[in-house]
Scaffold this motif. Structure first.
Motif, PDB file in Angstrom:
ATOM      1  N   VAL A 492      34.444   7.217   4.080  1.00 11.86           N
ATOM      2  CA  VAL A 492      32.744   7.129   4.593  1.00 11.86           C
ATOM      3  C   VAL A 492      32.889   6.878   6.467  1.00 11.86           C
ATOM      4  O   VAL A 492      32.217   7.782   7.060  1.00 11.86           O
ATOM      5  N   PRO A 493      33.879   6.241   6.824  1.00 12.89           N
ATOM      6  CA  PRO A 493      34.007   6.441   8.381  1.00 12.89           C
ATOM      7  C   PRO A 493      34.264   7.915   8.821  1.00 12.89           C
ATOM      8  O   PRO A 493      33.695   8.189   9.914  1.00 12.89           O
ATOM      9  N   GLY A 494      35.123   8.414   8.007  1.00 15.89           N
ATOM     10  CA  GLY A 494      35.503   9.962   8.598  1.00 15.89           C
ATOM     11  C   GLY A 494      34.218  10.752   8.484  1.00 15.89           C
ATOM     12  O   GLY A 494      34.004  11.743   9.261  1.00 15.89           O
ATOM     13  N   LYS A 495      33.465  10.671   7.476  1.00 14.07           N
ATOM     14  CA  LYS A 495      31.769  11.195   7.361  1.00 14.07           C
ATOM     15  C   LYS A 495      31.073  10.729   8.467  1.00 14.07           C
ATOM     16  O   LYS A 495      30.470  11.726   9.115  1.00 14.07           O
ATOM     17  N   MET A 496      31.058   9.721   8.655  1.00 12.35           N
ATOM     18  CA  MET A 496      30.196   9.336  10.016  1.00 12.35           C
ATOM     19  C   MET A 496      30.711   9.994  11.389  1.00 12.35           C
ATOM     20  O   MET A 496      29.924  10.200  12.139  1.00 12.35           O
TER      21      MET A 496
END
Length: 508
Positions: A492-496
């Motif tokens: 999720v942090p990577g997608k953000m």
């Protein structure tokens, strides 16, 4: 004994890059002092900055340009309402300085007659190629030519020895225009030949991008060249206390010899481009040599640049080709410029994808594109066209590499096959389609190449070297890893982070 190491230490310490950084830091400290002195007027200053940001936002909404570029700046202004407008004025405005524009427009207007399309050059082309060629000739003012031979090189090292041989044969003039020059295994033999030829009376001229060469050339480079009768122009010189905008760079790679032979492609004049130095694994690049009538386009491109900053040629006829090679299809060198509002390079790429019937194979080191080019790749794949794109396996810029990978999933979902060149860094910029046309040049698939830089390329139509480009792509794919959809999963942090990079990609 100690003198030589001490001299080397201070020569490295006092090079152009360190001096530039020091001056920028001095400027930053000075600006901070001014800022603190103005804090008593904070309310008025905040109000003016807010009004400026609002005006810039309204200007961007109305402006006719790439939507992704506008959205990126609107998002930044929304997040930083006080400073966003000022940041746009410093780094976001894509318009070149008025002085640069007026200089270039004046020279191009005076010499426009030299780049008119000659009748009969494209009569035998199929409709698809003829229409694309007509667009480049009319909007880019770069005509198409027969009586031109071409030779494709699948690496910098395969091109290098041939280029050295051609340079030694120069009789009248040598024109060089490059983004990066770095003394070493590649450049030193070239400059030795240039000095020898200049001493013999050959007209030797060199244009290099001052920002691209900021950390690669010694401070006395210009003086040394001029002393050797090699005339030089550092394009858009870096002036630390004044040059706030470094957007518009000369990213072209051009070598013209006697008006009869020209080289272009992705290869700069530094050791990594011929794998004499390893930086990011094996360096995969491409180049193209042309001989004959079409060399004229590159000659005029160079002379227009030269005479905009160091006027010395009232007419160009003495630089015309004196050799007409056997006709091998149609060859059309072209340039792209941020001076006009025509995204020529992007439109050429989009047209190839939109008109493709069987396949489009692509080399590019970076992928940061707007909706136009992204949708063209996806739509071509959805129509059943075999679209394949080859990118680096080892990055030169990790943040840009992350941004590039953020485009993989939507492309793969649409049917585009994506590959990463596992032995190292792929710096080539090529398109090839349907065994009928190909492009080899300096144009990356990112915002800087497509909108901000001066670029060049060669469109090959019904030419024998189209097959060589195709075979090189297929051979490179054999040494590459195909990216699967499951490889694109991230946290999720990577997608953000990916979303943020995509949003700000026109600004990077």
């Amino acid at each position: 004994m100690l003198r030589q190491p001490i001299v080397k230490f201070f020569s490295k310490l006092l090079n152009r890059a360190t001096i530039t950084i020091a001056l920028v830091l001095v400027q930053a400290v000075w600006l901070l002092q001014v800022f603190f002195r103005l804090t008593e007027y904070a309310v008025w200053i905040n109000g003016l900055l807010m009004i400026l940001s609002l005006a810039i936002a309204l200007h961007l909404i109305r402006k006719d340009e790439n939507s992704a570029y506008k959205i990126g700046w609107l998002a930044l202004i929304g997040a930083l309402p006080l400073l966003g407008g000022m940041l746009y004025l410093l780094w976001g405005n894509k318009r070149p300085s008025k002085r640069l524009r007026l200089r270039m427009e004046k020279v191009e207007r005076l010499h426009r007659c030299y780049l008119t399309q000659q009748e009969g050059q494209t009569d035998e082309l199929p409709l698809r190629e003829a229409s694309l060629s007509r667009y480049i000739a009319s909007r880019g003012r770069c005509p198409a030519w027969q009586q031109t031979g071409a030779e494709y090189f699948p690496s910098g090292e395969s091109m290098y020895q041939r280029m050295l041989l051609d340079l030694t044969r120069a009789k009248k003039f040598i024109f060089l225009e490059y983004f990066i020059i770095h003394p070493g295994v590649m450049w030193d033999p070239i400059v030795a030949i240039l000095k020898q030829k200049a001493a013999q009376g050959v007209d030797v001229r060199l244009i290099y991008d001052d920002f691209g060469c900021l950390v690669t050339l010694p401070s006395n480079f210009l003086i040394d060249m001029e002393k050797s009768h090699i005339r030089c122009i550092p394009f858009n010189p870096v002036v630390p206390l004044l040059s706030l905008v470094m957007n518009h760079r000369d990213h072209r790679k051009i070598c013209v010899i006697d008006g009869n032979v020209a080289y272009t492609g992705g290869v700069n004049l530094a050791d990594e481009y011929i794998n004499a130095e390893e930086r990011f694994g094996h360096w995969k690049d491409t180049a193209l040599r042309i001989e004959g009538s079409a060399v004229w386009n590159f000659t005029v491109m160079f002379l227009n640049f030269w005479n905009a900053f160091r006027a010395c040629d009232l007419e160009y006829d003495r630089f015309r080709p004196t050799v007409a090679a056997l006709t091998d299809g149609v060859v059309q060198p072209y340039g792209d410029s941020p001076l006009d509002e025509e995204p020529l390079a992007e439109n050429v790429y989009c047209d190839i994808l939109n008109q493709a019937r069987d396949y489009v194979y692509i080399f590019t080191p970076y992928l940061a594109v707007g909706d136009e080019l992204l949708n063209a790749m996806k739509l071509a794949a959805k129509r059943g066209v075999d679209v394949r794109i080859v990118l680096p396996g080892i990055p030169d810029k990790k943040l840009v590499f992350r941004l590039t990978r953020s485009y993989y999933a939507p492309l793969i979902l649409a049917g585009v096959r994506v590959y990463e060149y596992t032995p190292g860094f792929l710096h080539a910029k090529c398109y090839v389609s349907d065994d009928s046309l190909a492009v080899v040049g300096s144009i990356n698939m990112d915002y800087r190449s497509l909108y901000l830089h001066f670029e060049c390329g060669v469109l090959l139509m019904e030419n024998s070297q189209i097959a060589a480009v195709r075979e090189d792509v297929l051979s490179t794919i054999q040494n590459s890893r195909e990216v699967r959809l499951e490889d694109c999963r991230t946290s999720v942090p990577g997608k953000m982070l990916d979303d943020l990079l995509r949003l700000l990609s026109p600004l990077l």
